[in-house]
Design a protein around this motif. Structure first.
Motif, PDB file in Angstrom:
ATOM      1  N   PRO A  27      37.642  45.601  24.385  1.00  0.00           N
ATOM      2  CA  PRO A  27      36.873  45.406  25.608  1.00  0.00           C
ATOM      3  C   PRO A  27      35.425  45.870  25.423  1.00  0.00           C
ATOM      4  O   PRO A  27      35.134  46.727  24.594  1.00  0.00           O
ATOM      5  N   SER A  28      34.538  45.274  26.191  1.00  0.00           N
ATOM      6  CA  SER A  28      33.146  45.706  26.181  1.00  0.00           C
ATOM      7  C   SER A  28      33.061  47.082  26.806  1.00  0.00           C
ATOM      8  O   SER A  28      33.878  47.448  27.650  1.00  0.00           O
ATOM      9  N   GLY A  29      32.061  47.841  26.398  1.00  0.00           N
ATOM     10  CA  GLY A  29      31.910  49.186  26.947  1.00  0.00           C
ATOM     11  C   GLY A  29      30.454  49.561  27.116  1.00  0.00           C
ATOM     12  O   GLY A  29      29.601  49.148  26.341  1.00  0.00           O
ATOM     13  N   LEU A  30      30.172  50.309  28.146  1.00  0.00           N
ATOM     14  CA  LEU A  30      28.844  50.830  28.438  1.00  0.00           C
ATOM     15  C   LEU A  30      28.996  52.339  28.525  1.00  0.00           C
ATOM     16  O   LEU A  30      29.855  52.835  29.265  1.00  0.00           O
ATOM     17  N   TYR A  31      28.193  53.089  27.744  1.00  0.00           N
ATOM     18  CA  TYR A  31      28.385  54.534  27.705  1.00  0.00           C
ATOM     19  C   TYR A  31      27.066  55.249  27.442  1.00  0.00           C
ATOM     20  O   TYR A  31      26.111  54.661  26.936  1.00  0.00           O
ATOM     21  N   PHE A  32      27.021  56.530  27.809  1.00  0.00           N
ATOM     22  CA  PHE A  32      25.842  57.354  27.582  1.00  0.00           C
ATOM     23  C   PHE A  32      25.891  57.974  26.187  1.00  0.00           C
ATOM     24  O   PHE A  32      26.956  58.298  25.681  1.00  0.00           O
ATOM     25  N   VAL A  33      24.706  58.143  25.593  1.00  0.00           N
ATOM     26  CA  VAL A  33      24.584  58.763  24.278  1.00  0.00           C
ATOM     27  C   VAL A  33      23.576  59.899  24.392  1.00  0.00           C
ATOM     28  O   VAL A  33      22.433  59.640  24.752  1.00  0.00           O
ATOM     29  N   PRO A  34      23.939  61.128  24.168  1.00  0.00           N
ATOM     30  CA  PRO A  34      25.264  61.632  23.834  1.00  0.00           C
ATOM     31  C   PRO A  34      26.187  61.590  25.054  1.00  0.00           C
ATOM     32  O   PRO A  34      25.705  61.620  26.190  1.00  0.00           O
ATOM     33  N   PRO A  35      27.498  61.570  24.829  1.00  0.00           N
ATOM     34  CA  PRO A  35      28.429  61.460  25.958  1.00  0.00           C
ATOM     35  C   PRO A  35      28.485  62.710  26.837  1.00  0.00           C
ATOM     36  O   PRO A  35      28.799  62.621  28.013  1.00  0.00           O
ATOM     37  N   THR A  36      28.199  63.877  26.263  1.00  0.00           N
ATOM     38  CA  THR A  36      28.178  65.120  27.043  1.00  0.00           C
ATOM     39  C   THR A  36      26.991  65.968  26.609  1.00  0.00           C
ATOM     40  O   THR A  36      26.537  65.884  25.465  1.00  0.00           O
ATOM     41  N   LEU A  37      26.507  66.771  27.544  1.00  0.00           N
ATOM     42  CA  LEU A  37      25.380  67.672  27.274  1.00  0.00           C
ATOM     43  C   LEU A  37      25.597  68.989  27.987  1.00  0.00           C
ATOM     44  O   LEU A  37      26.202  69.031  29.056  1.00  0.00           O
TER      45      LEU A  37
END
Length: 114
Positions: A27-37
Motif C-alpha cells: 500500500p502507499s504510505g505517507l509518513y513523517f521523517v524522522p517518525p519520532t522526536l
C-alpha cells in the motif's frame, strides 16, 4: 446506453491461473521523517514528509493538525516527492497557528501528460 432485453452483453472475467506468480502490492504510505522526536522547549527542527509506493505523484492536498500549545509551524517548503523532471511545483499553503492547522496543496504537471 442501457441494454434492451433483445441485446446481449459480453463480459470476460480474468482467468485465475495458479501457475502465474502473484506479486504482492504494497500500500502507499505517507509518513513523517524522522517518525519520532524528543525536543526541549524552544528547540527548532525540520520535519520531512515522505511518501512510498507511488508512481508519478503530481498533486497532493494535505491537512496537518497539531497542538498549537506544543508545536508551531514556521515554514512549509517543497521537498522531493513531487519532483518529476523539470516541472515547476506550485505550493499553496495556509497555516492557522491558533487552530493548530496547516492546509497545503502541492501540484505539478503529470510526467506522462498527453
Amino acid at each position: 446506453m442501457p441494454l434492451e432485453s433483445s441485446q446481449a452483453a459480453s463480459v470476460r472475467a480474468p482467468v485465475n491461473d495458479s501457475s502465474l506468480p502473484v506479486q504482492p502490492v504494497s500500500p502507499s504510505g505517507l509518513y513523517f521523517v524522522p517518525p519520532t522526536l524528543t525536543l526541549k522547549a524552544g528547540d527548532g527542527v525540520t520535519i520531512g514528509l515522505a511518501i512510498s509506493n507511488v508512481d508519478d505523484l503530481f498533486s497532493i492536498p494535505l491537512l496537518i493538525q497539531h497542538n498549537p500549545a506544543v508545536i508551531q509551524i514556521e515554514d512549509i517548503r517543497n521537498g522531493e516527492f513531487l519532483s518529476g523532471g523539470t516541472q515547476e511545483i506550485a505550493i499553496v499553503q495556509r497555516v492557522d497557528q491558533q487552530a493548530g492547522q496547516a492546509i497545503v496543496s502541492a501540484t505539478r504537471q503529470p510526467r506522462f501528460c498527453k
